[in-house]
Design an enzyme around this catalytic site. Structure first.
Site, PDB file in Angstrom:
ATOM      1  N   ALA A 150     -68.886  52.481   7.668  1.00 48.73           N
ATOM      2  CA  ALA A 150     -69.908  52.727   6.649  1.00 48.73           C
ATOM      3  C   ALA A 150     -69.428  52.257   5.288  1.00 48.73           C
ATOM      4  CB  ALA A 150     -70.247  54.217   6.599  1.00 48.73           C
ATOM      5  N   ASP A 259     -60.365  66.569   9.796  1.00 48.27           N
ATOM      6  CA  ASP A 259     -59.668  65.462   9.134  1.00 48.27           C
ATOM      7  C   ASP A 259     -59.471  65.773   7.647  1.00 48.27           C
ATOM      8  OD1 ASP A 259     -58.366  62.995   9.121  1.00 48.27           O
ATOM      9  OD2 ASP A 259     -60.170  61.896   8.548  1.00 48.27           O
TER      10      ASP A 259
END
Length: 420
Positions: A150, A259
């Site tokens: 992205a 994450d």
């Protein structure tokens, strides 16, 4: 990939072309700037260009400026070639927009390194059609970040005139799995409404387009904030407690980040942290699609090795839960305060780093710094316990202890300068 070599020296042009072709690039050679410009205006132009500084018709510097100032041309990696080795010449070349500057003669191994570095950069940049994506209801301005799947743009929502960070799927990489992950991120982010989590204003996904319009955080990543502003240890602890608040909100909504690391924490101009990037998140309520299940197969590692909890580093994704995020935040706090990782890990070997992170043998802060607070050490070691059951039961509990420690230190004015 095409490589344009523009040089009026036949011997040098031939040598460069042979080197380029040896490494499986396609060479295009010209001996003047005008022909070089014609090649660059072709429907399939070269993306790597070697320009001689002194050429007939259009010199290398002038041509470099034309290439870099055009907003219609795809990104082109430009290397200026010259026999002049004066420092001011190198500066002039780089100021003209060149990506690199080489003084002749150049060894073939140096040319090779430039070719493959240029190729990596070109492949990481969105394709030409992404120079100005068209999104209904938005005016898109500029790229502010790039990822594997992205690109993030600054944009204005026309109805509200609100400036947003717009995360768009890269069309050229939009496989079904990528769309599925992006759809899950949209679903997760829409559930969030907390000052320490980036807020989503709008989102859409279909077969041709996927985007999330969220807070444009005016600030920097945590590591940049630390480098630029040099906050005190107590300021960092209070900031970490606010990150805990955002994590608790995510956990309350059934989401584990998986994450969490300094680059996924932004600090705004008011020194408030915001958690970003839930692209690897996991629902605590079970997989919602076959793709989700596939990404949580036992043994598949998801996340950044340096910040993984031991169970995550071992690939035991069925055991990843909110306490795994607490471990990741514990690593972040430890590293910001002590300037090293709590476990001795390899920074240049991913496989070794994963094994070392899985061992979970954390070094006590007081071993590194005898003046480190034993109270804060106890808090950190609890967040970094190898067994998840020995860690904080919730991010809120972690935040309470961090704030209590900071408050106690602030209330002891006489000890204001006492090391942590």
């Amino acid at each position: 990939m095409k490589v344009l070599i523009a040089d009026d020296n036949p011997m040098w042009t031939k040598l460069l072309a042979k080197t380029v072709e040896r490494y499986d690039f396609e060479s295009v050679t010209v001996d003047n700037g005008r022909d070089a410009l014609r090649e660059l205006n072709d429907e399939d132009p070269p993306r790597i260009v070697f320009l001689d500084w002194q050429m007939p018709d259009i010199d290398g510097l002038s041509l470099c400026r034309k290439i870099k100032q055009s907003d219609k041309r795809p990104f082109t990696y430009v290397v200026i070639l010259t026999s002049r080795d004066a420092e001011q010449d190198m500066i002039a070349g780089l100021e003209a927009g060149a990506d690199d500057y080489l003084t002749k003669p150049v060894e073939s191994v140096v040319i090779r390194s430039r070719l493959f570095a240029a190729k990596r950069i070109i492949e990481a940049i969105p394709p030409a059609e992404w120079s100005k994506p068209q999104v209904p209801g938005y005016e898109v301005h500029r790229v502010v970040g790039k990822g594997a799947f992205a690109t993030v743009w600054e944009a204005t929502q026309l109805e509200t005139q609100r400036v947003v960070a717009m995360k768009l799927i890269r069309v050229d990489l939009a496989t079904e799995q990528v769309f599925s992950r992006f759809a899950r991120e949209i679903e997760v982010m829409k559930r969030m409404d907390h000052p320490n989590v980036a807020h989503v204003y709008d989102a859409e996904i279909n077969s041709k387009l996927g985007y999330i319009a969220m807070d444009m955080v005016k600030g920097v990543t945590l590591q940049t904030h630390i480098r630029k502003n040099k906050p005190s240890p107590l300021e960092l602890i209070k900031l970490a407690a606010s990150v805990c608040d955002g994590l608790q909100h995510a956990h309350d909504h059934g989401v584990v980040h998986r994450d969490l690391k300094p680059s996924n924490i932004m600090v705004d101009n008011e020194n408030q942290p915001k958690i970003l990037d839930f692209g690897l998140c996991k629902s605590m309520f079970g997989a919602t699609s076959p793709e989700d299940s596939a990404e949580s197969v036992d043994g598949l590692l998801i996340g950044s090795p340096l910040f993984m909890a031991p169970e995550q580093a071992k690939g035991k994704n069925d055991e990843v839960n909110p306490r795994s995020d607490i471990y990741s935040l514990g690593v972040t706090i430890y590293m910001t305060l002590l300037r090293r990782h709590p476990v001795v890990v390899s920074t240049d070997d991913r496989s070794a780093a994963i094994k070392e992170a899985a061992s979970g043998s954390v070094e006590r802060p007081t071993k590194l710094n005898p003046n480190f607070s034993k109270t804060l050490e106890k808090i950190l070691l609890k967040s970094l316990a190898h067994d998840p059951d020995d860690r904080y039961a919730s991010a809120a509990d972690f935040a309470d202890d961090l704030r209590a420690f900071a408050s106690n230190r602030e209330n002891k004015a006489a000890e204001a300068n006492t090391p942590l």
